[in-house]
Structure formats: structure tokens, C-alpha cells
Design a protein around this motif. Structure first.
Motif, PDB file in Angstrom:
ATOM      1  N   MET A   1       0.840  -1.171   0.000  1.00 36.19           N
ATOM      2  CA  MET A   1       0.000   0.000   0.000  1.00 36.19           C
ATOM      3  C   MET A   1       0.886   1.237   0.000  1.00 36.19           C
ATOM      4  N   LEU A   2       0.481   2.220  -0.770  1.00 38.98           N
ATOM      5  CA  LEU A   2       1.211   3.471  -0.870  1.00 38.98           C
ATOM      6  C   LEU A   2       0.780   4.408   0.256  1.00 38.98           C
ATOM      7  N   ILE A   3       1.756   4.880   1.033  1.00 42.17           N
ATOM      8  CA  ILE A   3       1.488   5.821   2.126  1.00 42.17           C
ATOM      9  C   ILE A   3       2.319   7.072   1.895  1.00 42.17           C
ATOM     10  N   LEU A   4       1.635   8.220   1.855  1.00 36.99           N
ATOM     11  CA  LEU A   4       2.290   9.504   1.632  1.00 36.99           C
ATOM     12  C   LEU A   4       1.982  10.437   2.791  1.00 36.99           C
ATOM     13  N   THR A   5       2.914  11.314   3.105  1.00 36.60           N
ATOM     14  CA  THR A   5       2.713  12.317   4.147  1.00 36.60           C
ATOM     15  C   THR A   5       2.365  13.643   3.490  1.00 36.60           C
ATOM     16  N   CYS A   6       1.226  14.205   3.867  1.00 33.51           N
ATOM     17  CA  CYS A   6       0.814  15.498   3.328  1.00 33.51           C
ATOM     18  C   CYS A   6       1.753  16.573   3.876  1.00 33.51           C
ATOM     19  N   PRO A   7       2.417  17.339   2.995  1.00 32.76           N
ATOM     20  CA  PRO A   7       3.348  18.362   3.480  1.00 32.76           C
ATOM     21  C   PRO A   7       2.652  19.564   4.131  1.00 32.76           C
ATOM     22  N   TYR A   8       1.352  19.656   3.990  1.00 30.93           N
ATOM     23  CA  TYR A   8       0.620  20.789   4.568  1.00 30.93           C
ATOM     24  C   TYR A   8       0.127  20.488   5.982  1.00 30.93           C
ATOM     25  N   CYS A   9      -0.580  19.358   6.142  1.00 37.92           N
ATOM     26  CA  CYS A   9      -1.159  19.070   7.458  1.00 37.92           C
ATOM     27  C   CYS A   9      -0.367  18.015   8.230  1.00 37.92           C
ATOM     28  N   GLY A  10       0.611  17.359   7.572  1.00 38.67           N
ATOM     29  CA  GLY A  10       1.473  16.404   8.250  1.00 38.67           C
ATOM     30  C   GLY A  10       0.873  15.025   8.462  1.00 38.67           C
ATOM     31  N   VAL A  11      -0.316  14.775   7.951  1.00 41.58           N
ATOM     32  CA  VAL A  11      -0.974  13.476   8.125  1.00 41.58           C
ATOM     33  C   VAL A  11      -0.357  12.449   7.182  1.00 41.58           C
ATOM     34  N   ARG A  12      -0.037  11.268   7.734  1.00 48.91           N
ATOM     35  CA  ARG A  12       0.404  10.133   6.914  1.00 48.91           C
ATOM     36  C   ARG A  12      -0.858   9.435   6.434  1.00 48.91           C
ATOM     37  N   ALA A  13      -1.100   9.493   5.138  1.00 52.01           N
ATOM     38  CA  ALA A  13      -2.338   8.971   4.575  1.00 52.01           C
ATOM     39  C   ALA A  13      -2.047   7.857   3.577  1.00 52.01           C
ATOM     40  N   ASP A  14      -2.884   6.813   3.604  1.00 58.57           N
ATOM     41  CA  ASP A  14      -2.722   5.791   2.577  1.00 58.57           C
ATOM     42  C   ASP A  14      -3.467   6.244   1.324  1.00 58.57           C
ATOM     43  N   GLU A  15      -3.249   5.518   0.234  1.00 57.20           N
ATOM     44  CA  GLU A  15      -3.757   5.953  -1.062  1.00 57.20           C
ATOM     45  C   GLU A  15      -5.278   6.049  -1.129  1.00 57.20           C
ATOM     46  N   THR A  16      -6.001   5.438  -0.196  1.00 58.98           N
ATOM     47  CA  THR A  16      -7.462   5.539  -0.210  1.00 58.98           C
ATOM     48  C   THR A  16      -7.941   6.904   0.256  1.00 58.98           C
ATOM     49  N   GLU A  17      -7.084   7.678   0.941  1.00 62.57           N
ATOM     50  CA  GLU A  17      -7.433   9.022   1.392  1.00 62.57           C
ATOM     51  C   GLU A  17      -6.981  10.096   0.410  1.00 62.57           C
ATOM     52  N   LEU A  18      -6.293   9.676  -0.642  1.00 63.66           N
ATOM     53  CA  LEU A  18      -5.696  10.608  -1.595  1.00 63.66           C
ATOM     54  C   LEU A  18      -6.294  10.421  -2.985  1.00 63.66           C
ATOM     55  N   SER A  19      -6.185  11.445  -3.793  1.00 67.96           N
ATOM     56  CA  SER A  19      -6.603  11.359  -5.191  1.00 67.96           C
ATOM     57  C   SER A  19      -5.399  11.634  -6.068  1.00 67.96           C
TER      58      SER A  19
END
Length: 109
Positions: A1-19
């Protein structure tokens, strides 16, 4: 699973939370541009096996767009940074070069 950290809010989100938003650092051409430039903008994309720069939106979080550098073969994430940045930050380029000696970022200008 791809997990990225949002540089704005700092949340580590998996790809289901991202577009996904496609390739990052494109020169966008619109009204008033030549047909060739507009065609290139619409249809010419890199599809590398390896290091790639992409646009992502934190859809179920802060809603902001950001860029991510990752390896398309291993899903290794080298870092994320704001979408308004015109080229990858030096620390991300250094991290990529450490894993892929001889790699260099192409000139998009």
C-alpha cells in the motif's frame, strides 16, 4: 500500500485518502498556445519504470494538492513537497541519488 505524508497538514495517509493527479512538473498550455504545445500537454506523459514525480490531493484531509517523488517499481517514497514548488527539493533529489547512483532530474524548463 502506498502511504504519503501530506506536506501541509502532516498526516500520513494511505492511497485511499488521496486522489492521484498525474505527472508533476508539467508545463501547462492553454488558450493561445500552439496546437503542438497543447497536444503535448494533453497527451505526452512519462511513464517511467523507477523514479517518478506525481501530483496528489489529500482528498479526505486538508484537500490540498502536493507533489510526491516515488519509485514506481517498489513504491518507495522519497518525499513529498508543496505543489507550488517548481522543482524537487534538494533533500529529495539527494535521497533518490543515494538509492539510484547516477540518477539526475531532467530539466523541465
Amino acid at each position: 500500500m502506498l502511504i504519503l505524508t501530506c506536506p501541509y497538514c502532516g498526516v500520513r495517509a494511505d492511497e485511499t485518502e488521496l486522489s492521484p493527479g498525474g505527472e508533476a512538473h508539467l508545463t501547462r498550455h492553454g488558450p493561445g498556445s500552439s496546437d503542438d504545445d497543447f497536444h503535448g500537454y494533453l497527451f505526452t506523459r512519462e511513464n517511467p519504470r523507477g523514479v517518478h514525480f506525481e501530483r496528489w490531493r489529500h482528498a479526505y484531509g486538508c484537500g490540498k494538492w502536493f507533489h510526491a517523488a516515488r519509485d514506481t517499481m517498489t513504491l518507495e517514497v522519497f518525499g513529498t513537497y508543496p505543489a507550488q514548488t517548481t522543482e524537487p527539493p534538494r533533500d529529495i533529489c539527494d535521497a533518490i541519488t543515494a538509492r539510484h547512483p547516477g540518477w539526475n532530474w531532467r530539466d523541465f524548463s
